[in-house]
Design an enzyme around this catalytic site. Structure first.
Site, PDB file in Angstrom:
ATOM      1  N   TYR A 153       0.834  -1.203   0.000  1.00 58.75           N
ATOM      2  CA  TYR A 153       0.000   0.000   0.000  1.00 58.75           C
ATOM      3  C   TYR A 153       0.869   1.253   0.000  1.00 58.75           C
ATOM      4  O   TYR A 153       0.650   2.178  -0.796  1.00 58.75           O
ATOM      5  CB  TYR A 153      -0.915  -0.011   1.220  1.00 58.75           C
ATOM      6  CG  TYR A 153      -1.828   1.187   1.308  1.00 58.75           C
ATOM      7  CD1 TYR A 153      -2.955   1.279   0.501  1.00 58.75           C
ATOM      8  CD2 TYR A 153      -1.566   2.225   2.200  1.00 58.75           C
ATOM      9  CE1 TYR A 153      -3.802   2.375   0.571  1.00 58.75           C
ATOM     10  CE2 TYR A 153      -2.408   3.318   2.281  1.00 58.75           C
ATOM     11  CZ  TYR A 153      -3.517   3.392   1.466  1.00 58.75           C
ATOM     12  OH  TYR A 153      -4.349   4.481   1.545  1.00 58.75           O
ATOM     13  N   SER A 154       1.835   1.292   0.879  1.00 51.63           N
ATOM     14  CA  SER A 154       2.710   2.464   0.947  1.00 51.63           C
ATOM     15  C   SER A 154       3.436   2.666  -0.378  1.00 51.63           C
ATOM     16  O   SER A 154       3.549   3.788  -0.881  1.00 51.63           O
ATOM     17  CB  SER A 154       3.713   2.301   2.095  1.00 51.63           C
ATOM     18  OG  SER A 154       4.440   3.490   2.316  1.00 51.63           O
TER      19      SER A 154
END
Length: 242
Positions: A153-154
């Protein structure tokens, strides 16, 4: 002086819930016509009925190539123009990379990164021809820091931060503003993958914000005079990093 939204057309992906829906409702309240883009046809139908003629349903599956490609032309057929494109749809994976699988990684990157790039690519000719437009992207504070419990996600949000800031420079001369909002943890279905104890602790500590609080930031950025670009707004719960 803030710009009015009367008569403006905003298209919002992921518009049937969360930040997308909160932003749609905020813009509707200020006079905009809003095209809610989502794959959930039932939810879109109910929202259109609730909000009336200025709320238009657009059923699109951003993970389906043909459906994604058809999105902008279909919105233009229904609404006539797009003044604001809010690329908001996204998904989340948390946890160690070894605990996920390639298909899940593909799905996240296709939705969080590829669909955003394709939607922006599709709307540029229309906005360029009109010499005006706003593109807003929902990013995340995870696009500004390496969050160890959410590497996929990051990573997707770092990619979006780079994309938004390069497109902001590319499109400036065409009258198109490009910016992003980068919220911290928001009360939404995307937090379902958080460890239960971490989610409860965040709730207890007031370390989550509501979708409407992110929508306020989006509306503020979009309402600035045309000579002002809010390139990124980081919106955090006050107890986020205590």
């Amino acid at each position: 002086m803030a710009q009015t939204f009367d008569g403006k057309v905003a298209a919002i992906t992921g518009g049937a819930s969360g930040i997308g829906l909160a932003t749609a409702e905020a813009l509707l309240a200020q006079g905009a016509k809003v095209v809610l883009v989502d794959r959930d046809a039932d939810a879109l139908g109910a929202l259109s009925e609730r909000h009336g003629a200025r709320c238009i349903a657009q059923v699109t599956d951003l993970l389906d190539r043909d459906s994604c490609d058809a999105m902008v032309p279909e919105i233009l057929d229904k609404a006539g123009r797009i003044d604001i494109l809010h690329c908001n749809a996204g998904t989340y994976i948390g946890g160690d990379l070894a605990e996920t699988d390639p298909a899940t990684i593909d799905r996240m990157l296709n939705l969080n990164v590829n669909a955003v790039m394709k939607n922006v690519h599709a709307v540029i000719p229309h906005m360029s021809a009109r010499g005006s437009g706003d593109i807003m992207v929902t990013c995340s504070v995870a696009g500004h820091a390496a969050i160890p419990w959410e590497p996929v996600y990051s990573g997707s949000k770092w990619a979006i931060t780079c994309f938004v800031q390069t497109m902001r420079r590319q499109l400036l001369g065409k009258g198109i503003r490009v910016g992003q909002v980068s919220p911290g943890p928001v009360v939404s279905a995307l937090l379902a993958d958080w460890p239960a104890e971490r989610l409860q602790r965040a709730k207890d500590e007031g370390a989550l914000i509501e979708p409407s609080e992110v929508a306020d930031a989006v509306v503020f950025a979009l309402s600035r005079p045309r000579n002002v670009t809010i390139r990124d707004m980081v919106v955090l719960p006050s107890a986020f990093d205590i």
